[in-house]
Enzyme design. Structure first.
Site, PDB file in Angstrom:
ATOM      1  N   ASP A 177      44.359 -33.207 -46.093  1.00  0.00           N
ATOM      2  CA  ASP A 177      43.529 -32.050 -45.806  1.00  0.00           C
ATOM      3  C   ASP A 177      42.385 -32.205 -46.792  1.00  0.00           C
ATOM      4  OD1 ASP A 177      42.232 -29.532 -46.061  1.00  0.00           O
ATOM      5  OD2 ASP A 177      43.925 -28.610 -45.045  1.00  0.00           O
ATOM      6  N   HIS A 178      41.237 -32.631 -46.320  1.00  0.00           N
ATOM      7  CA  HIS A 178      40.212 -33.054 -47.287  1.00  0.00           C
ATOM      8  C   HIS A 178      39.701 -31.895 -48.144  1.00  0.00           C
ATOM      9  CE1 HIS A 178      37.274 -31.707 -44.310  1.00  0.00           C
ATOM     10  NE2 HIS A 178      36.333 -31.831 -45.216  1.00  0.00           N
ATOM     11  N   HIS A 240      42.475 -26.161 -43.310  1.00  0.00           N
ATOM     12  CA  HIS A 240      41.650 -25.875 -44.493  1.00  0.00           C
ATOM     13  C   HIS A 240      41.721 -24.417 -44.940  1.00  0.00           C
ATOM     14  CE1 HIS A 240      40.316 -29.732 -43.309  1.00  0.00           C
ATOM     15  NE2 HIS A 240      39.359 -29.364 -42.476  1.00  0.00           N
TER      16      HIS A 240
HETATM   17  C1  BG6 Z   1      36.844 -31.087 -40.481  1.00  0.00           C
HETATM   18  C2  BG6 Z   1      36.610 -30.513 -39.122  1.00  0.00           C
HETATM   19  O1  BG6 Z   1      38.209 -31.084 -40.786  1.00  0.00           O
HETATM   20  O2  BG6 Z   1      36.147 -30.316 -41.439  1.00  0.00           O
HETATM   21  C3  BG6 Z   1      35.131 -30.459 -38.807  1.00  0.00           C
HETATM   22  O3  BG6 Z   1      37.276 -31.307 -38.145  1.00  0.00           O
HETATM   23  C4  BG6 Z   1      34.388 -29.741 -39.896  1.00  0.00           C
HETATM   24  O4  BG6 Z   1      34.898 -29.836 -37.561  1.00  0.00           O
HETATM   25  C5  BG6 Z   1      34.747 -30.293 -41.260  1.00  0.00           C
HETATM   26  O5  BG6 Z   1      33.000 -29.918 -39.664  1.00  0.00           O
HETATM   27  C6  BG6 Z   1      34.151 -29.457 -42.364  1.00  0.00           C
HETATM   28  O6  BG6 Z   1      34.304 -30.135 -43.563  1.00  0.00           O
HETATM   29  P1  BG6 Z   1      33.293 -29.909 -44.767  1.00  0.00           P
HETATM   30  O7  BG6 Z   1      33.831 -30.752 -45.851  1.00  0.00           O
HETATM   31  O8  BG6 Z   1      31.955 -30.319 -44.283  1.00  0.00           O
HETATM   32  O9  BG6 Z   1      33.335 -28.435 -45.052  1.00  0.00           O
END
Ligand code: BG6
Length: 489
Positions: A177-178, A240
């Site tokens: 989960d980045h 997230h």
């Molecule tokens: C991803 C989603 O997990 O997270 C995307 O699949 C989204 O749709 C992205 O744009 C958002 O990540 P960040 O790091 O740009 O907030």
């Protein structure tokens, strides 16, 4: 401790994620000496490429990130490519012999990390084939790093989990989960548990509500096909947003190790009140964007995007009210909202404290503002504390003031930093910032109720917010009913 070393096999090596994030992150780790020089990467994907083509692609991805790129060439020499068919035994056999020879050549101690950065329908097949074809028989560690989406619902996530658990133990599965790799998301725990000031107030006696916003300017880009089946609920909330909720609401772990932290997060998700399908409208708002103006440019509505049904019922915006049924949080709503094609890219948490018991300072009849703690996750990274102080002058009236701390931030949006940390953690075996199966399962069981309700009814008012706006009006009413409003601070 020695820097970790491994053979890394990337499935989906020609894909977007690999190109935009993974190669750059590996390069930074290589460049700052975090990983041992004894590493090799095998990229696999369907397309036929030579090692040379692949290395050139890697170098191209990395050059954007690198200042002074003298060693990009040396770095990319660690990369190998193999055209791959995920259903063919022969592909795995070839990969196996390439892996053994690279284990030898780069002295990776038989450590193998399999990174699945490709279409999720193949996750299960790949995991079981890796085992069946003997790639997981190795003298070092074997780890599976797996990108989202982890299933589409609880039953499909379970199915996928069973498939991969046939080949990898839970302690070998790194579910990405980045958001958990983001600097300020990691900071939530430190702000809470390293300050005498906040933790005593971090409960329903002093906090009135918490708001988590993650807004994006981007639309669905070229991901229409995926997004149509996902929507904002599955794309952002199941993972997230709920992860941030868990970090904000968990009890202090008895130790800072992965087991303890993850078990506290699991408890929050267990205490999250399940919403019945019939009550979804009281707790959730869905939205979909229409055409509008963003940065002076006209952008199409969701239903006009590529690979999107012109009558699509898919939500590109979600706002919700979450309730955590435990001693600490009883009576404190946690509001979340996330959407695409909003007016700004911003992720932040606002903790609103309760009003003072009695107000001595009526400022010409107006109430004093409540104290807020704002955790800026991106693009700004920092914290702001909203307080009240005396307005200078003869009268004793108050004025809002802010205590600001800003991380000296490099543009935090989608930078590889999150991935850099996560890859490094996976290589050294630290699972803290990866999601445990129990978290995934609990999140899905909560989300499934909402998605079932939404899928069984047509959103008559779609599209209900204009691209470039702050989202549907109904999201304001959600808070208004409880006597609150969104803080756009
Ligand atoms: C991803 C989603 O997990 O997270 C995307 O699949 C989204 O749709 C992205 O744009 C958002 O990540 P960040 O790091 O740009 O907030």
């Amino acid at each position: 401790k020695e820097n970790p070393t491994s053979l890394i096999v990337i499935f989906g090596a020609t894909g977007d994620l690999a190109k935009r994030k993974l190669y750059q992150s590996l390069y930074r780790l290589y460049k700052n000496g975090s990983i041992s020089k004894n590493f090799a990467v095998v990229g696999v994907a369907r397309r036929p490429l030579t090692n040379e083509d692949f290395r050139a692609n890697v170098a191209k991805s990395v050059n954007g990130a690198a200042s002074g790129n003298a060693d990009v060439e040396e770095f990319s020499s660690h990369f190998y490519y193999q055209p791959f068919d995920v259903t063919s035994s022969e592909s795995y056999q070839q990969l196996k012999s390439l892996s053994s020879s690279l284990d030898q050549e780069y002295q990776t101690n038989g450590n193998r990390m399999f990174y699945l950065a490709m279409a999720p329908e193949f996750f299960g097949t790949i995991a079981s084939n890796l085992k069946a074809e003997g790639l997981t028989d190795t003298t070092g560690f074997k780890r599976l790093v797996i990108e989202k989406p982890f299933g589409h619902s609880l039953p499909t996530a379970k199915e996928l989990n069973e498939e991969i658990r046939g080949a990898f133990h839970e302690s070998e599965i790194y579910r990405i989960d980045h958001y958990l790799g983001k600097e300020m998301v990691q900071n939530i725990e430190v702000i809470r548990f390293a300050n005498a000031l906040f933790e005593p107030l971090w409960n329903n006696r002093y906090i009135s509500n918490i708001q988590i916003t993650s807004s994006e300017v981007l639309g669905v880009e070229d991901r229409g096909r995926y997004y149509e089946n996902s929507g904002a609920l599955r794309d952002m909330v199941q993972n997230h947003m709920l992860q941030m909720v868990a970090l904000l609401a968990m009890e202090p772990p008895i130790k800072l190790n992965p087991e303890e932290i993850r078990s506290e997060k699991v408890k929050v998700l267990r205490a999250l009140r399940q919403i019945d399908q019939s009550e979804v409208d009281q707790y959730f708002v869905r939205g979909q964007y229409s055409a509008g103006m963003i940065e002076e440019e006209r952008v199409p509505g969701y239903r006009e995007e590529n690979s999107v049904d012109p009558a699509s019922n898919t939500e590109t915006y979600v706002a919700g009210k979450l309730v955590i049924d435990n001693f600490r949080w009883a009576g404190v709503p946690i509001y979340i909202r996330t959407g695409k094609r909003m007016s700004s890219k911003s992720t932040k948490v606002v903790v609103q404290f309760k009003d003072i018991p009695m107000n001595l300072y009526y400022n010409r009849g107006e109430k004093v503002d409540p104290n807020l703690l704002v955790i800026h996750i991106q693009p700004d990274e920092g914290i702001t504390l909203h307080l009240n102080a005396k307005k200078s002058g003869k009268d004793i009236t108050t004025t809002p003031i802010k205590l600001d701390y800003s991380n000296n931030c490099i543009d935090g949006i989608n930078t590889p930093e999150a991935y850099e940390r996560l890859i490094f953690d996976a290589m050294r075996g630290d699972m803290t910032n990866f999601t445990h199966w129990d978290e995934v399962a609990l999140s899905w069981s909560f989300i499934d109720q909402v998605s079932k309700a939404w899928e069984s009814t047509t959103a008559e008012d779609f599209p209900n917010y204009e691209a470039g706006s702050v989202g549907p009006k109904k999201a304001d009413e959600l808070l208004k009913r409880d006597g609150f409003h969104w803080w756009n601070v």
